[in-house]
Design a protein around this motif. Structure first.
Motif, PDB file in Angstrom:
ATOM      1  N   ARG A  98       1.174  15.446  -0.153  1.00 30.88           N
ATOM      2  CA  ARG A  98      -0.242  15.861  -0.113  1.00 30.88           C
ATOM      3  C   ARG A  98      -1.133  14.687   0.285  1.00 30.88           C
ATOM      4  O   ARG A  98      -2.092  14.856   1.029  1.00 30.88           O
ATOM      5  CB  ARG A  98      -0.664  16.438  -1.474  1.00 30.88           C
ATOM      6  CG  ARG A  98      -0.162  17.862  -1.678  1.00 30.88           C
ATOM      7  CD  ARG A  98      -0.589  18.457  -3.021  1.00 30.88           C
ATOM      8  NE  ARG A  98      -0.243  19.875  -3.076  1.00 30.88           N
ATOM      9  CZ  ARG A  98       0.145  20.525  -4.173  1.00 30.88           C
ATOM     10  NH1 ARG A  98       0.226  19.890  -5.340  1.00 30.88           N
ATOM     11  NH2 ARG A  98       0.432  21.814  -4.118  1.00 30.88           N
ATOM     12  N   ASN A  99      -0.812  13.494  -0.215  1.00 33.67           N
ATOM     13  CA  ASN A  99      -1.574  12.321   0.205  1.00 33.67           C
ATOM     14  C   ASN A  99      -1.388  12.050   1.693  1.00 33.67           C
ATOM     15  O   ASN A  99      -2.356  11.824   2.419  1.00 33.67           O
ATOM     16  CB  ASN A  99      -1.133  11.087  -0.599  1.00 33.67           C
ATOM     17  CG  ASN A  99      -1.721  11.060  -1.995  1.00 33.67           C
ATOM     18  OD1 ASN A  99      -2.570  11.886  -2.339  1.00 33.67           O
ATOM     19  ND2 ASN A  99      -1.268  10.123  -2.805  1.00 33.67           N
ATOM     20  N   ILE A 132     -11.354  11.897   0.657  1.00 34.43           N
ATOM     21  CA  ILE A 132     -10.822  13.204   1.035  1.00 34.43           C
ATOM     22  C   ILE A 132     -11.313  14.282   0.074  1.00 34.43           C
ATOM     23  O   ILE A 132     -11.915  13.990  -0.965  1.00 34.43           O
ATOM     24  CB  ILE A 132      -9.273  13.230   1.056  1.00 34.43           C
ATOM     25  CG1 ILE A 132      -8.711  12.933  -0.351  1.00 34.43           C
ATOM     26  CG2 ILE A 132      -8.733  12.245   2.070  1.00 34.43           C
ATOM     27  CD1 ILE A 132      -7.258  13.274  -0.532  1.00 34.43           C
ATOM     28  N   SER A 133     -11.012  15.520   0.401  1.00 29.42           N
ATOM     29  CA  SER A 133     -11.322  16.648  -0.461  1.00 29.42           C
ATOM     30  C   SER A 133     -10.216  17.678  -0.314  1.00 29.42           C
ATOM     31  O   SER A 133      -9.512  17.710   0.686  1.00 29.42           O
ATOM     32  CB  SER A 133     -12.664  17.253  -0.043  1.00 29.42           C
ATOM     33  OG  SER A 133     -12.937  18.387  -0.851  1.00 29.42           O
ATOM     34  N   GLY A 164       0.807  -1.235   0.000  1.00 30.88           N
ATOM     35  CA  GLY A 164       0.000   0.000   0.000  1.00 30.88           C
ATOM     36  C   GLY A 164       0.831   1.271   0.000  1.00 30.88           C
ATOM     37  O   GLY A 164       0.400   2.313   0.498  1.00 30.88           O
ATOM     38  N   VAL A 165       2.028   1.197  -0.574  1.00 25.48           N
ATOM     39  CA  VAL A 165       2.860   2.409  -0.649  1.00 25.48           C
ATOM     40  C   VAL A 165       2.906   2.925  -2.092  1.00 25.48           C
ATOM     41  O   VAL A 165       2.553   2.225  -3.034  1.00 25.48           O
ATOM     42  CB  VAL A 165       4.302   2.155  -0.136  1.00 25.48           C
ATOM     43  CG1 VAL A 165       4.276   1.757   1.334  1.00 25.48           C
ATOM     44  CG2 VAL A 165       5.019   1.120  -0.988  1.00 25.48           C
ATOM     45  N   GLU A 166       3.347   4.147  -2.228  1.00 21.88           N
ATOM     46  CA  GLU A 166       3.412   4.786  -3.546  1.00 21.88           C
ATOM     47  C   GLU A 166       4.735   4.457  -4.227  1.00 21.88           C
ATOM     48  O   GLU A 166       5.762   4.269  -3.566  1.00 21.88           O
ATOM     49  CB  GLU A 166       3.369   6.317  -3.397  1.00 21.88           C
ATOM     50  CG  GLU A 166       2.283   6.832  -2.485  1.00 21.88           C
ATOM     51  CD  GLU A 166       1.137   7.448  -3.245  1.00 21.88           C
ATOM     52  OE1 GLU A 166       1.146   7.427  -4.490  1.00 21.88           O
ATOM     53  OE2 GLU A 166       0.223   7.965  -2.577  1.00 21.88           O
ATOM     54  N   SER A 201      -3.107   7.089   0.922  1.00 24.37           N
ATOM     55  CA  SER A 201      -1.986   6.627   0.112  1.00 24.37           C
ATOM     56  C   SER A 201      -2.542   6.053  -1.184  1.00 24.37           C
ATOM     57  O   SER A 201      -3.694   5.647  -1.256  1.00 24.37           O
ATOM     58  CB  SER A 201      -1.216   5.549   0.879  1.00 24.37           C
ATOM     59  OG  SER A 201      -0.158   5.052   0.079  1.00 24.37           O
ATOM     60  N   ARG A 202      -1.699   6.038  -2.219  1.00 24.02           N
ATOM     61  CA  ARG A 202      -2.077   5.415  -3.481  1.00 24.02           C
ATOM     62  C   ARG A 202      -3.439   5.885  -3.977  1.00 24.02           C
ATOM     63  O   ARG A 202      -4.331   5.096  -4.292  1.00 24.02           O
ATOM     64  CB  ARG A 202      -2.062   3.888  -3.355  1.00 24.02           C
ATOM     65  CG  ARG A 202      -0.651   3.353  -3.202  1.00 24.02           C
ATOM     66  CD  ARG A 202      -0.628   1.859  -3.027  1.00 24.02           C
ATOM     67  NE  ARG A 202      -1.008   1.178  -4.254  1.00 24.02           N
ATOM     68  CZ  ARG A 202      -0.154   0.832  -5.221  1.00 24.02           C
ATOM     69  NH1 ARG A 202       1.125   1.118  -5.114  1.00 24.02           N
ATOM     70  NH2 ARG A 202      -0.572   0.206  -6.294  1.00 24.02           N
ATOM     71  N   ARG A 203      -3.576   7.212  -4.036  1.00 22.56           N
ATOM     72  CA  ARG A 203      -4.777   7.817  -4.602  1.00 22.56           C
ATOM     73  C   ARG A 203      -4.949   7.361  -6.049  1.00 22.56           C
ATOM     74  O   ARG A 203      -6.062   7.212  -6.537  1.00 22.56           O
ATOM     75  CB  ARG A 203      -4.546   9.331  -4.534  1.00 22.56           C
ATOM     76  CG  ARG A 203      -5.671  10.173  -4.884  1.00 22.56           C
ATOM     77  CD  ARG A 203      -5.229  11.601  -4.571  1.00 22.56           C
ATOM     78  NE  ARG A 203      -6.022  12.538  -5.323  1.00 22.56           N
ATOM     79  CZ  ARG A 203      -5.754  12.929  -6.558  1.00 22.56           C
ATOM     80  NH1 ARG A 203      -4.685  12.478  -7.176  1.00 22.56           N
ATOM     81  NH2 ARG A 203      -6.544  13.771  -7.171  1.00 22.56           N
TER      82      ARG A 203
END
Lengths: 436, 436
Positions: free
Chosen positions: A319-320, B325-326, A123-125, A326-328
């Motif tokens: 920003r995440n 989120i927003s 679950g990391v970027e 995470s991982r948007r």
């Protein structure tokens, strides 16, 4: 103020650029994030050489685990380059739950699948804007604002060394070997320039572009790769006479469920914006079904532009983190389970226009035999040029074809090169002049 | 599969493009989001005209509140254009907790502060990539991957109508009025072209670029704005002789705590990539302290490119919504409370190189008087050209200056235009040929 702690692997030119940016623009970054980015540790085997940037005491270490295993460090930037130990370090950092930023196209082109899978599982970027086009934010744009497009074509001038050499050859009319030597003296080319001039670096970058544009895994070995060492000043001059410039292009095209993936010297019309991309600049031109053609242009390498791309990725992850997520989006923009494995079209099946330079003894019947062999392979001639006549020596005969299949062209060339009046292997350069 | 419901205000050309993209590329968007984007309502006063795209029954409405007040709709796309009722509708949608996407540069250039504040208070997003450069994802790149840079310069070719007219004038050697008429017949220019050809549309877009590049509020009235209607074929020909092309440029420059903000016809060297941006294409060239110069190029308007940018913003908001989120980043990239109000430098204080065309009676002493007046105002001449001699009529005398202060140039021009041998107001065009 919140603080996000970063670890750096590799303190070379780009690493020094990252330190410089975080130092110089820390106030700016705080105005955008409301948080402080702090570089806690830099691991490098050499911690004594002066890189021209100042680092606080205790930050430099030769022990990579001080980065990989520090629970306070949440983002690891890998700037070592190459396959190992970069791969092992990245996998260990992921296993320890750290987000990864890398500029390492070779690593991702070869071990991307393994690394993306490991990052997904933890679950990391994993972000890598700096791996293609230096400071040019093209990967973010493909994954981000252009996400609504089905891309049909991606073309890239992605290697500054090749582009510098071709630009100088075009400008000064000198041959490859001579410019290469100057480039090496100026530091624009490595002592062993193979990786750059034979197109391998460009193929690595194309691999990443294809993955993002088409949502596909690509085996590097499936990318047909030719470098620029066979380009001569003669070809560059003929190109000019016909209204073209020669660039080393990375070319990706989608054709249904197959893609073209190739790197080779290419003639493009002088009035294309890509033709004006000179020296160490890079450019990427994409065509999407809605956005149409778009081009991104900028410095493709160097300490500061590459640091800009790395820090852009840091801002994205920060920003995440600050939003608690995470991982948007997944590393390739597509959900991991939707990434396909599109087939790469064999090179023989591609269709292109061709420039072919024959070196023939100048005697009656030569042109008839050449054009006959081309016609027998379904290749029709758009124009022909023969500049000099010589009774004793060979003369160059240049033919520009209409669109033809590569396998037909290769067959005709093999036949023609076997004629007794041909004294040297013919030279073929593909043409891209029919872009949307 | 999760579903994100969207409402659309305005069913014109771009609205139809948004419908087309959401229909054609819905599978692609699902592969990237893992969610379905569905267009629940489209509000327009005209719901009978065929826009060439199919819409399910019940989607079209003349009642705007069916979009603004529907609790299921989480994203409202405003494509009405102009100040009112767009402003009221956007504010009402925000008050109802909806995220906003708009292509309306006029609205944001004039009412941006009010709208950003309302969005901040409600915690909703406001994105507007389509407002500048059509499909070109430049705003996302400034807020996103290039966020680590202090920008020093932003230059833009931002209006397709002006660029089409100037490109045609350059290509065909005809005058402004003639090309304008053709452009109107082809639909590239409005019946009342003032907004485009006088640079107002470009100034709106510059306003947004300045806000994002420099983190500042900008009053539209502080942007010095000149259009292209005073450019003649004569100037374009002289520009060519000196190695330049004339483009309507939006120019923003940072000088400490002040900025330059101006829109005017500008001469740029023919070998700049910006000089090859022709017809309806747009380009934005930025210089950041780390990334260096970067250029973005693409279609600046039109149904499909603009829809690409709108849907890119939808994807951005959808990724946030799906992550729960927003406002992962604020509308201008800077935290709202860090947005400044930088002073715009008065036009008289800018320093530029100038092209000046005098129309003088051809008699002895004229050049001495002109150069004397320029010299007295500290303006030094780089080169001079006088093409024709005529005993009876006036002749154009063209002077290219070295860098000079605008107020000095204006003072000298006023003096020179008062000489009896000057028969027509002199024409001044600024030059940008010293870009990093």
């Amino acid at each position: 103020m919140k603080e996000i702690k970063i670890g750096l692997l590799g303190f070379g030119t780009i690493g020094a650029g990252v330190v410089k940016l975080l130092t110089k623009n820390s106030a700016l970054l705080e105005e955008k994030l409301g948080a402080r980015l702090s570089l806690k540790k830099i691991a490098d085997l050499d911690i004594t050489t002066d890189r021209g940037v100042s680092v606080e005491p205790g930050v430099l270490t030769t022990n990579v685990d001080e980065v990989l295993c520090d629970p306070e460090i949440s983002i690891v930037i890998e700037l070592i380059g190459g396959y190992e130990p970069a791969r092992s370090f990245v996998l260990k950092a992921i296993a320890n739950g750290k987000h990864i930023i890398t500029a390492n196209k070779a690593l991702l082109a070869v071990h991307g699948e393994e690394i993306y899978a490991a990052a997904a599982q933890k679950g990391v970027e994993i972000l890598f804007e700096a791996a293609v086009g230096g400071g040019i934010p093209v990967l973010s744009a493909i994954k981000g604002n252009m996400a609504g497009n089905n891309f049909s074509t991606v073309l890239g001038i992605l290697n500054g060394t090749c582009n510098y050499i071709l630009s100088k050859m075009t400008q000064d009319g000198v041959d490859f070997a001579e410019v290469l030597q100057t480039a090496q003296e100026l530091g624009y080319a490595e002592a062993d320039p193979t990786f750059d001039v034979e197109g391998i670096d460009t193929a690595h970058k194309l691999c990443l572009l294809l993955s993002l544009c088409f949502g596909t895994r690509v085996d590097l070995k499936d990318i047909s790769t030719e470098g620029i060492s066979s380009i001569s000043a003669v070809d560059i001059n003929f190109a000019r006479d016909f209204g073209y410039k020669i660039k080393l292009l990375a070319i990706g095209k989608r054709d249904g469920e197959r893609i073209e993936a190739r790197v080779h010297p290419t003639m493009i019309p002088v009035n294309y914006p890509l033709a004006d991309v000179n020296g160490v600049f890079n450019a990427i031109r994409l065509t999407g079904d809605f956005v149409g053609p778009v081009m991104f242009y900028g410095r493709g390498a160097g300490m500061e532009p590459t640091a800009s791309a790395v820090i852009g990725d840091v801002v994205d992850i920060a920003r995440n983190m600050l939003a608690g997520i995470s991982r948007r989006s997944a590393p390739l923009g597509y959900l991991d389970d939707r990434v396909k494995k599109l087939t790469i079209k064999p090179m023989g099946e591609i269709v292109s226009k061709y420039y072919i330079r024959f070196n023939a003894v100048d005697r009656p019947g030569v042109l008839a035999k050449i054009s006959g062999a081309l016609g027998a392979s379904n290749i029709s001639i758009e124009s022909m040029m023969q500049t000099a006549r010589s009774a004793s020596e060979t003369v160059p005969i240049v033919i520009m074809t209409h669109e033809a299949r590569e396998m037909d062209v290769r067959k005709a060339l093999a036949e023609i090169d076997a004629f007794d009046f041909i004294k040297e292997k013919s030279n073929l350069i593909r043409i891209e002049d029919n872009l949307e």
